[in-house]
Design an enzyme around this catalytic site. Structure first.
Site, PDB file in Angstrom:
ATOM      1  N   TYR A 125     -17.729  79.216  78.702  1.00 39.42           N
ATOM      2  CA  TYR A 125     -18.067  77.784  78.668  1.00 39.42           C
ATOM      3  C   TYR A 125     -19.191  77.486  79.654  1.00 39.42           C
ATOM      4  O   TYR A 125     -20.164  76.800  79.318  1.00 39.42           O
ATOM      5  CB  TYR A 125     -16.821  76.973  79.008  1.00 39.42           C
ATOM      6  CG  TYR A 125     -17.058  75.495  79.211  1.00 39.42           C
ATOM      7  CD1 TYR A 125     -17.241  74.648  78.130  1.00 39.42           C
ATOM      8  CD2 TYR A 125     -17.072  74.946  80.492  1.00 39.42           C
ATOM      9  CE1 TYR A 125     -17.444  73.285  78.308  1.00 39.42           C
ATOM     10  CE2 TYR A 125     -17.268  73.586  80.688  1.00 39.42           C
ATOM     11  CZ  TYR A 125     -17.449  72.760  79.593  1.00 39.42           C
ATOM     12  OH  TYR A 125     -17.648  71.410  79.790  1.00 39.42           O
TER      13      TYR A 125
ATOM     14  N   THR B 122     -15.788  60.365  69.814  1.00 43.69           N
ATOM     15  CA  THR B 122     -14.606  59.597  69.408  1.00 43.69           C
ATOM     16  C   THR B 122     -13.599  59.450  70.552  1.00 43.69           C
ATOM     17  O   THR B 122     -12.610  58.740  70.416  1.00 43.69           O
ATOM     18  CB  THR B 122     -13.907  60.246  68.207  1.00 43.69           C
ATOM     19  OG1 THR B 122     -13.571  61.605  68.531  1.00 43.69           O
ATOM     20  CG2 THR B 122     -14.814  60.224  66.973  1.00 43.69           C
ATOM     21  N   SER B 123     -13.858  60.116  71.667  1.00 41.54           N
ATOM     22  CA  SER B 123     -12.979  60.003  72.836  1.00 41.54           C
ATOM     23  C   SER B 123     -13.756  60.410  74.080  1.00 41.54           C
ATOM     24  O   SER B 123     -14.911  60.844  74.001  1.00 41.54           O
ATOM     25  CB  SER B 123     -11.740  60.895  72.672  1.00 41.54           C
ATOM     26  OG  SER B 123     -12.116  62.261  72.614  1.00 41.54           O
TER      27      SER B 123
END
Length: 264
Positions: free
Chosen positions: A154, A16-17
């Site tokens: 991460y 969505t982005s």
């Protein structure tokens, strides 16, 4: 270049982005049917509106699913029984030193960044092999190799994707299915724009000065010496997803602006 993506069905997680949205826009311009994904229905609806405004006759659909939720995979499996191209793009991170990163942080990053890719690939890869055509792309990161001190968890998840990608590629031998991974560098996503604005406000500098300083200190190994545009990452993803990339399988492709040293 004609990428031969017309009428291909694509599912992009976390789209969505940012990079995922740029990929969706690129696939739509090539005539593909794109399923986008976001955590909320509102974010999905807003992204669909933007894509339809950007691409005429955009064949785009959306699925709201938060990969922290164990039900997310079932929602997607019910909504999309089969696709041609899977882009495992969704990712979260926590900027914390190793000793500050909790077990919950580790579990959430592995669930979203790694296990969502495992579960989706396990569902869609056999179907691709059965139809003898398909593409799976894992969006890793330059951090898989650079491993910043505040992004160890991460980075670990992004390194795991490289092994997963290579292992799955080996199961496609003799088929027209390929599995590859992409390693983007620092990219000017909405999050990066907010970072530059916040840092500029704190330091009393312009956003351009903050960006320049970032590449002098945090990413001084970068050869590009600027943030990549999301479209620059998306363009490589589109090629790797196209029939033109048939000879590329099991590869880890850097789109990091040369930030990771070495020849491999």
């Amino acid at each position: 270049m004609e990428l031969e993506l017309q009428h291909k069905t694509v599912f992009i997680t976390g789209s969505t982005s940012g990079i995922g949205f740029a990929m969706a826009e690129g696939f739509l311009k090539e005539g593909a049917h794109v399923f986008i994904n976001g955590r909320t229905q509102n974010s999905v609806d807003n992204a669909i509106d933007k894509l339809k405004a950007s691409v005429s006759n955009a064949n785009v659909s959306g699925i709201a699913a938060n990969f922290k939720d164990s039900n997310a995979i079932e929602i997607i499996q019910e909504a999309i029984p089969q696709i041609d191209i899977l882009i495992n793009n969704v990712g979260i991170f926590a900027s914390k030193l190793f000793e500050e990163t909790t077990d919950t942080d580790w579990h959430e990053m592995f669930q979203v960044n790694v296990m969502s890719s495992v579960q989706l690939s396990r569902f869609f890869l056999p179907k691709m092999i059965a139809q003898n055509w398909g593409r799976i792309l894992f969006v890793s990161s330059e951090c898989a190799q650079l491993v910043p001190a505040d992004l160890i968890a991460y980075s670990t998840t992004k390194t795991a994707l490289l092994s997963l990608s290579r292992g799955l590629a080996q199961t496609t031998k003799g088929t027209k299915v390929t599995v590859n991974s992409l390693l983007p560098g620092s990219t000017l996503t909405e999050g990066a724009v907010e970072f530059l604005k916040d840092q500029a406000s704190k330091d009393g500098k312009t956003e351009a000065q903050v960006a320049e300083n970032f590449f002098k200190t945090d990413r001084n190994s970068s050869l590009l010496q600027r943030f990549a545009q999301p479209k620059e990452i998306a363009d490589m993803a589109l090629f790797l997803s196209s029939p033109l990339s048939a000879a590329t399988n099991g590869a880890a492709i850097k789109v990091d602006g040369g930030s990771v040293p070495g020849i491999l």
